[in-house]
Design an enzyme around this catalytic site. Structure first.
Site, PDB file in Angstrom:
ATOM      1  N   ASN A   6       0.845  -1.186   0.000  1.00 41.12           N
ATOM      2  CA  ASN A   6       0.000   0.000   0.000  1.00 41.12           C
ATOM      3  C   ASN A   6       0.886   1.243   0.000  1.00 41.12           C
ATOM      4  O   ASN A   6       1.964   1.260   0.591  1.00 41.12           O
ATOM      5  CB  ASN A   6      -1.009  -0.004   1.149  1.00 41.12           C
ATOM      6  CG  ASN A   6      -0.419  -0.127   2.528  1.00 41.12           C
ATOM      7  OD1 ASN A   6       0.544  -0.862   2.756  1.00 41.12           O
ATOM      8  ND2 ASN A   6      -1.017   0.563   3.484  1.00 41.12           N
ATOM      9  N   ILE A   7       0.417   2.247  -0.708  1.00 41.72           N
ATOM     10  CA  ILE A   7       1.147   3.510  -0.840  1.00 41.72           C
ATOM     11  C   ILE A   7       0.154   4.623  -0.548  1.00 41.72           C
ATOM     12  O   ILE A   7      -0.762   4.873  -1.332  1.00 41.72           O
ATOM     13  CB  ILE A   7       1.740   3.666  -2.254  1.00 41.72           C
ATOM     14  CG1 ILE A   7       2.638   2.466  -2.581  1.00 41.72           C
ATOM     15  CG2 ILE A   7       2.502   4.984  -2.367  1.00 41.72           C
ATOM     16  CD1 ILE A   7       3.007   2.354  -4.047  1.00 41.72           C
ATOM     17  N   GLU A   8       0.327   5.251   0.601  1.00 38.01           N
ATOM     18  CA  GLU A   8      -0.610   6.292   1.034  1.00 38.01           C
ATOM     19  C   GLU A   8      -0.181   7.660   0.526  1.00 38.01           C
ATOM     20  O   GLU A   8       0.968   7.871   0.123  1.00 38.01           O
ATOM     21  CB  GLU A   8      -0.707   6.298   2.562  1.00 38.01           C
ATOM     22  CG  GLU A   8      -1.306   5.015   3.089  1.00 38.01           C
ATOM     23  CD  GLU A   8      -1.411   4.971   4.601  1.00 38.01           C
ATOM     24  OE1 GLU A   8      -2.050   4.027   5.089  1.00 38.01           O
ATOM     25  OE2 GLU A   8      -0.864   5.844   5.295  1.00 38.01           O
ATOM     26  N   CYS A  23      -3.953   0.643  -2.758  1.00 41.31           N
ATOM     27  CA  CYS A  23      -3.844  -0.576  -1.959  1.00 41.31           C
ATOM     28  C   CYS A  23      -2.765  -1.502  -2.518  1.00 41.31           C
ATOM     29  O   CYS A  23      -2.421  -1.447  -3.694  1.00 41.31           O
ATOM     30  CB  CYS A  23      -5.172  -1.325  -1.951  1.00 41.31           C
ATOM     31  SG  CYS A  23      -6.526  -0.420  -1.199  1.00 41.31           S
ATOM     32  N   GLU A  40      -2.930  -4.733  -3.121  1.00 38.78           N
ATOM     33  CA  GLU A  40      -3.434  -5.650  -4.135  1.00 38.78           C
ATOM     34  C   GLU A  40      -3.490  -4.993  -5.504  1.00 38.78           C
ATOM     35  O   GLU A  40      -3.098  -5.582  -6.512  1.00 38.78           O
ATOM     36  CB  GLU A  40      -4.841  -6.147  -3.754  1.00 38.78           C
ATOM     37  CG  GLU A  40      -4.891  -6.861  -2.423  1.00 38.78           C
ATOM     38  CD  GLU A  40      -5.157  -5.945  -1.226  1.00 38.78           C
ATOM     39  OE1 GLU A  40      -5.734  -6.426  -0.242  1.00 38.78           O
ATOM     40  OE2 GLU A  40      -4.792  -4.741  -1.282  1.00 38.78           O
ATOM     41  N   CYS A  42     -10.037  -5.060   0.214  1.00 40.29           N
ATOM     42  CA  CYS A  42     -11.181  -4.144   0.222  1.00 40.29           C
ATOM     43  C   CYS A  42     -12.035  -4.356  -1.021  1.00 40.29           C
ATOM     44  O   CYS A  42     -11.645  -5.058  -1.962  1.00 40.29           O
ATOM     45  CB  CYS A  42     -10.695  -2.688   0.309  1.00 40.29           C
ATOM     46  SG  CYS A  42      -9.992  -2.045  -1.232  1.00 40.29           S
ATOM     47  N   CYS A  56     -10.407  -3.346  -4.428  1.00 38.84           N
ATOM     48  CA  CYS A  56      -9.428  -4.330  -4.902  1.00 38.84           C
ATOM     49  C   CYS A  56     -10.119  -5.575  -5.426  1.00 38.84           C
ATOM     50  O   CYS A  56      -9.711  -6.143  -6.438  1.00 38.84           O
ATOM     51  CB  CYS A  56      -8.457  -4.701  -3.781  1.00 38.84           C
ATOM     52  SG  CYS A  56      -7.317  -3.352  -3.398  1.00 38.84           S
TER      53      CYS A  56
END
Length: 135
Positions: free
Chosen positions: A48-50, A59, A61, A90, A93
C-alpha cells in the site's frame, strides 16, 4: 477450492510478507503487502502507498495487479495478502481483481504470525460482481 500447490502457497505468502515491509503507510500506520502469482509462475508484489490526499492512496493488491498488467500479464492463478490480523482485500481491490479472474484463490496472511489464516476465493469474497463483457 483452489489448486495452488503447497510450494506456491508458501512463495506467495512469503512474497506478500516481504512486500509489506516496503509499504508507505505514514497516515494509517497499517502496512499491507500483496503477491500475485501469474499463470507462467511469475510473482508480482505490491504494497500500500498512502498519500496526504487520501483518495490518491493505492492498496497493495491493486499495486501488484497494476504492475503485472503493465508488464503485459493478464492471467493470474493466486493472490496472497499480508496484514496485521489477517484481513481480506477491500471492495475496490476485489472489483479490480474481478476484471481479470472469475475465481482467483486468495490467501489471507496474518503478518503477526506469518501464517495463512484463511484460504478463500474471489468469487466467495465478491459474489455477483459487476462485470461488463468486452466487445
Amino acid at each position: 477450492m483452489n489448486n495452488l500447490t503447497d510450494d506456491q502457497r508458501q512463495k506467495l505468502s512469503d512474497a506478500a510478507l516481504v512486500a509489506r515491509q516496503q509499504a508507505y503507510a505514514p497516515y494509517s500506520k497499517f502496512p499491507v503487502g500483496a503477491a500475485l502469482l501469474t499463470d507462467d509462475g511469475q510473482i508480482f508484489a505490491g504494497c500500500n502507498i498512502e498519500n496526504t490526499s487520501f483518495g490518491l492512496t493505492n492498496c497493495a493488491e491493486r499495486t501488484a495487479i497494476f504492475a503485472a498488467v503493465a508488464a503485459g500479464i493478464r492471467q493470474f492463478v493466486g493472490l496472497a495478502v499480508a496484514t496485521e490480523g489477517g484481513l481480506s482485500p477491500c471492495g475496490a481491490c476485489r472489483q479490480v481483481l474481478a476484471e481479470f479472474s472469475d475465481d482467483l484463490p486468495i490467501l489471507i496472511v496474518d503478518a503477526s504470525s506469518d501464517a495463512v489464516v484463511e484460504v478463500t476465493t474471489l468469487a466467495n469474497l465478491l459474489p455477483n460482481r459487476f462485470r461488463r463483457e468486452h466487445t
